[in-house]
Scaffold this motif. Structure first.
Motif: not given
Length: 471
Positions: A217, A408-409, A411-413
């Motif tokens: 990231d 990242l997961a 942040k995505k959700h």
């Protein structure tokens, strides 16, 4: 006069190793919501109705910093023989209404529970913050002595005393500078490439190196707090990298130097850009599989995929300077795009803690790559989770070093427009790798006491808590 906190005498029962209770938080009632749900099936909205959020409370912020004095008489300490640049304690103090929360960030690799307790006592006494509302984390520089138990040696005891003294100075400055504030958030374009995935495939299995094809990231998350005249109070940097440019690099003269490393260099760059009037904070992100792009003592892989180590020694300082400057420059660039808002009111401040139970395994001590490994189950453990909400942004933290895909997961959700993921809270607890690492048998998977699936379980729990906060 500091506001009297009704929880100031609360027992410190949220530490690792003792029962962790859901903590009440500032200007809200998710703690009540979670507890009510567990006990009686009440929804978050019902619990919120029972304890209204005070939306007109005034947001205040203050920040302070102090160097940890390491006298020459204390050296060598934990193998380190000289001080190249100072290690700092930095403290952010937030207030909304009659409640306060503090965030303490130290330029250390890790810190003992005893030292954290001493810090909390010092901060609470000077600021009126309940010990349970004090969040402690480290930048995870590998070129700093471990803050060990005071009983381990006289030198360790003196070191903890020096850390506590710096804490007292930093919190005093934060209290003195506490004033109405506005907050804003920004994220870089994802092109700050001073980090790199450190998992590489060798002839003997997966090991450490420069894995440029792996997940990484590159986005620099920035939070800025201003006073009502627009003067910056604090700039918080969230970035996924270990501060290990100079890790284990021995100088030509034989010295092993103490340094705040990349995190320290980046933060000092930010502070200088604002003429020393702002306090910068480095909040280490998903650093489990992220190393600096260029390290002084580094792993190299040859054409036959054989690995070895090379030490640049004194030349490594240039690598540190350039990468720290680049990260700091990007942080300032993002900071300058932020328009803070709130006008001192309407900016919610909440602190929530909870736990999630995961499977555990026997921790390994990897010294090289391998193609076979026995991940031996040992039972279960409760993993603490911290969530600090500040306006429309949240800071989500855990003790272990998370990997990039996990962060990242999250942040995505996340339902929040600005989500920072932090590792190394409460001194840290080694790695919590994502599922792929166990299949590959990476360093992060072996250097862990958490079984496969733990990271995914923690991420799911965090997602549930974040959505509850937005309910």
């Amino acid at each position: 006069m500091v506001p009297k906190n009704v929880n100031a005498n609360r027992n410190e029962n949220t530490r690792l190793g003792s029962p962790l209770h859901r903590r009440s938080f500032l200007n809200g009632s998710i703690a009540a919501a979670v507890t009510a749900t567990a006990l009686g099936g009440a929804t978050a909205a019902q619990a919120a109705d029972a304890e209204p959020v005070l939306k007109e409370a005034v947001l205040k912020a203050g920040a302070g910093r102090a160097a940890i004095d390491i006298p020459s008489a204390l050296l060598p300490l934990d193998g380190f023989t000289t001080v190249h640049d100072d290690l700092y304690v930095r403290i952010l103090l937030l207030e909304n209404g009659s409640r306060r929360v503090a965030l303490a960030v130290l330029d250390l690799t890790s810190i003992s529970a005893e030292a954290i307790a001493a810090m909390r006592t010092t901060i609470a006494k000077a600021s009126g913050v309940a010990t349970a509302d004090i969040v402690v984390t480290v930048t995870h520089t590998f070129s700093a002595p471990h803050a060990q138990a005071t009983t381990s040696s006289p030198a360790a005891a003196q070191y903890v005393q020096q850390i506590t003294k710096a804490t007292a100075t930093a919190i005093a400055a934060a209290v003195e500078g506490l004033r109405p504030a506005r907050v804003g958030f920004g994220t870089g374009t994802g092109t700050c490439d001073v980090n790199v995935n450190r998992d590489v495939l060798t002839a003997d299995g997966w090991w450490l190196g420069t894995g440029e094809r792996g997940s990484s990231d590159k986005g620099v998350g920035v939070t800025r707090l201003d006073d009502l005249d627009g003067n910056p109070i604090a700039v918080l940097i969230n970035y996924a990298v270990q501060s290990s440019v100079m890790m284990e690099s021995v100088m030509a003269g034989g010295d092993l130097p103490i340094t705040a490393d990349m995190a320290g260099a980046a933060v000092q760059h930010v502070e200088k850009q604002y003429d020393g009037e702002v306090v910068g904070f480095f909040l280490v992100g998903s650093c489990g599989d992220q190393a600096p792009a260029f390290r002084s003592k580094r792993y190299t892989i040859d054409k036959d995929k054989k690995w070895s180590q090379v030490d640049a020694q004194d030349a490594g300082w240039l690598l540190l300077t350039v990468q720290g400057e680049r990260l700091g420059t990007e942080a300032v660039r993002v900071s300058e795009t932020i328009k803070t808002s709130g006008g001192g009111s309407g900016s919610t401040v909440r602190l929530l803690t909870d736990t999630v139970t995961v499977d555990t395994m026997a921790m390994g001590h990897p010294t090289g790559p391998t193609k076979t490994y026995d991940f031996t189950p040992t039972g279960t453990a409760d993993v603490p989770v911290w969530i600090l909400q500040l306006g429309n942004g949240v800071f989500v933290g855990v003790e272990p070093e998370l990997s990039t895909d996990t962060a990242l997961a999250i942040k995505k959700h996340s339902p929040f427009p600005h989500t920072a993921v932090l590792s190394m809270l409460e001194g840290g607890s080694k790695n919590m790798a994502e599922a792929q690492s166990y299949a590959r048998i990476t360093y992060e998977a072996m250097d862990s006491s958490y079984a496969q699936g733990s990271a995914e379980t923690v991420a799911a729990k965090i997602g549930t808590l974040l959505h509850s906060l937005r309910a």
